[in-house]
Design an enzyme around this catalytic site. Structure first.
Site, short mmCIF file in Angstrom:
data_model
loop_
_atom_site.label_atom_id
_atom_site.label_comp_id
_atom_site.label_asym_id
_atom_site.label_seq_id
_atom_site.Cartn_x
_atom_site.Cartn_y
_atom_site.Cartn_z
N ASN A 9 51.18 -45.48 108.38
CA ASN A 9 52.33 -44.62 108.15
C ASN A 9 52.03 -43.28 108.83
OD1 ASN A 9 54.37 -43.02 107.19
ND2 ASN A 9 53.78 -43.13 105.03
N LYS A 11 53.91 -40.75 109.36
CA LYS A 11 54.59 -39.59 108.76
C LYS A 11 55.09 -38.61 109.84
CE LYS A 11 51.81 -40.09 104.65
NZ LYS A 11 51.19 -39.47 103.49
N HIS A 95 58.55 -44.65 99.50
CA HIS A 95 57.25 -43.96 99.55
C HIS A 95 57.28 -42.82 98.54
CE1 HIS A 95 53.94 -41.52 101.04
NE2 HIS A 95 53.49 -42.63 101.60
N GLU A 97 56.41 -39.88 98.71
CA GLU A 97 56.91 -38.60 99.22
C GLU A 97 58.44 -38.59 99.22
OE1 GLU A 97 54.47 -38.66 102.73
OE2 GLU A 97 52.75 -38.51 101.39
N GLU A 167 50.70 -47.55 95.67
CA GLU A 167 50.14 -46.28 96.13
C GLU A 167 50.10 -45.28 94.98
OE1 GLU A 167 50.49 -45.96 100.71
OE2 GLU A 167 52.13 -44.89 99.78
N GLY A 173 46.58 -39.02 100.51
CA GLY A 173 46.24 -37.83 101.28
C GLY A 173 45.30 -36.88 100.58
N SER A 213 44.23 -42.94 100.57
CA SER A 213 42.93 -42.55 101.11
C SER A 213 42.06 -43.74 101.52
CB SER A 213 42.20 -41.65 100.10
OG SER A 213 42.97 -40.48 99.86
C1 PEP Z 1 50.37 -42.99 102.82
O1 PEP Z 1 50.81 -42.18 103.60
O2 PEP Z 1 51.10 -43.88 102.37
C2 PEP Z 1 48.97 -42.88 102.46
C3 PEP Z 1 48.44 -43.78 101.67
O3 PEP Z 1 48.27 -41.82 103.00
P1 PEP Z 1 46.66 -41.63 103.02
O4 PEP Z 1 46.08 -42.90 103.56
O5 PEP Z 1 46.43 -40.46 103.91
O6 PEP Z 1 46.23 -41.38 101.61
#
Ligand code: PEP
Length: 255
Positions: A9, A11, A95, A97, A167, A173, A213
């Site tokens: 992803n 972003k 997601h 976000e 997630e 992040g 992460s």
């Molecule tokens: C994500 O953007 O869905 C995500 C899991 O980010 P990260 O791997 O940076 O934690």
């Protein structure tokens, strides 16, 4: 059997040149990878350039969101046919976000899931609890509620075409990865819920990715857990070496 699925992803973390360079680099490095499915989800405006680079490669691509209406006066939105025009295969929906910054409800995510399926896109539907919800002991309730809301009215046949991404919001992040045991517990709970709703045949084939992460040094341990069928990767998908490190760490894992 479930083929592992590693998706990036991207972003809002690039400009055109870096998006193209990343796609070129991955295409070259992943050329020999046949054991796992791979995809990247660039920002909308870079999809045409990335599509041109990845056409005919073993890396699929898609979008980070889509609107549910088919056409019309929806300023600023993108419809599913605009994604399929560029041969997108995937779309990330719900997601955290989008749920927590843009205020998307599971009801809205559900409309998008139906629109994506109708267009032949594979939705990657994210669910996940906040840290406060985990600490309050309602992790299962939150994830089950998001699952039920997001997949409401989806048939068993269509459910098989979907991908779920668990997630935990506190792990995205932040560098704070869920332990393999914490992730496996939620994945098993989601698969049990899918079994209740759709039966074992469906629950056995739907892939549940973990996201939060994921890095090359923790991917193998996470994805070795029985119900973790891949990863949705943010930060570590932005560098060829880091993303390939995750992919290579998981190539030998069989589900
Ligand atoms: C994500 O953007 O869905 C995500 C899991 O980010 P990260 O791997 O940076 O934690």
């Amino acid at each position: 059997m479930r083929r592992l699925f590693i998706a990036g992803n991207w972003k809002m973390n690039m400009k055109l040149d870096s998006a193209k360079a990343l796609a070129e680099g991955l295409k070259a490095e992943a050329a020999g990878v046949g054991e796992v499915d791979i995809a990247v989800c660039p920002p909308f405006v870079y999809i045409p350039a990335v599509a041109e680079i990845l056409a005919g490669s073993n890396i699929g691509y898609g979008a980070q969101n889509v609107y549910f209406e088919k056409a019309g006066a929806f300023t600023g939105e993108i419809e599913t046919a605009m994604l399929t025009d560029f041969n997108c295969k995937y779309v990330i929906l719900g997601h955290s976000e989008r749920r927590h910054i843009m205020g998307e409800s599971s009801e809205l995510v559900n409309k998008k899931v139906h629109a994506a399926l109708a267009a032949g896109l594979t939705p990657i539907v994210c669910v996940g609890e906040l840290l406060s919800e985990r600490e309050a002991g309602v992790t299962s309730q939150v994830n089950r509620r998001q699952f039920d809301g997001s997949f409401s009215g989806v048939s068993a046949e269509d459910m098989k075409k979907c991908v779920i991404a668990y997630e935990p919001v506190w792990a995205i992040g932040t560098g704070k990865v869920a332990t393999p045991e914490q992730a496996q517990e939620v994945h098993a709970d989601l698969r049990a819920l899918m079994t209740e709703r759709y039966g074992k045949e469906v629950a056995d084939v739907v892939r549940i990715q973990y996201g939060g992460s994921v890095k090359a040094n923790n991917a193998q341990e996470l994805l070795s857990k029985p119900d973790i069928d891949g990863a949705l990767v943010g930060g570590a998908s932005l560098k060829v070496d880091a993303f390939m490190g995750i992919i290579n760490a998981c190539r030998s894992i069989q589900k």
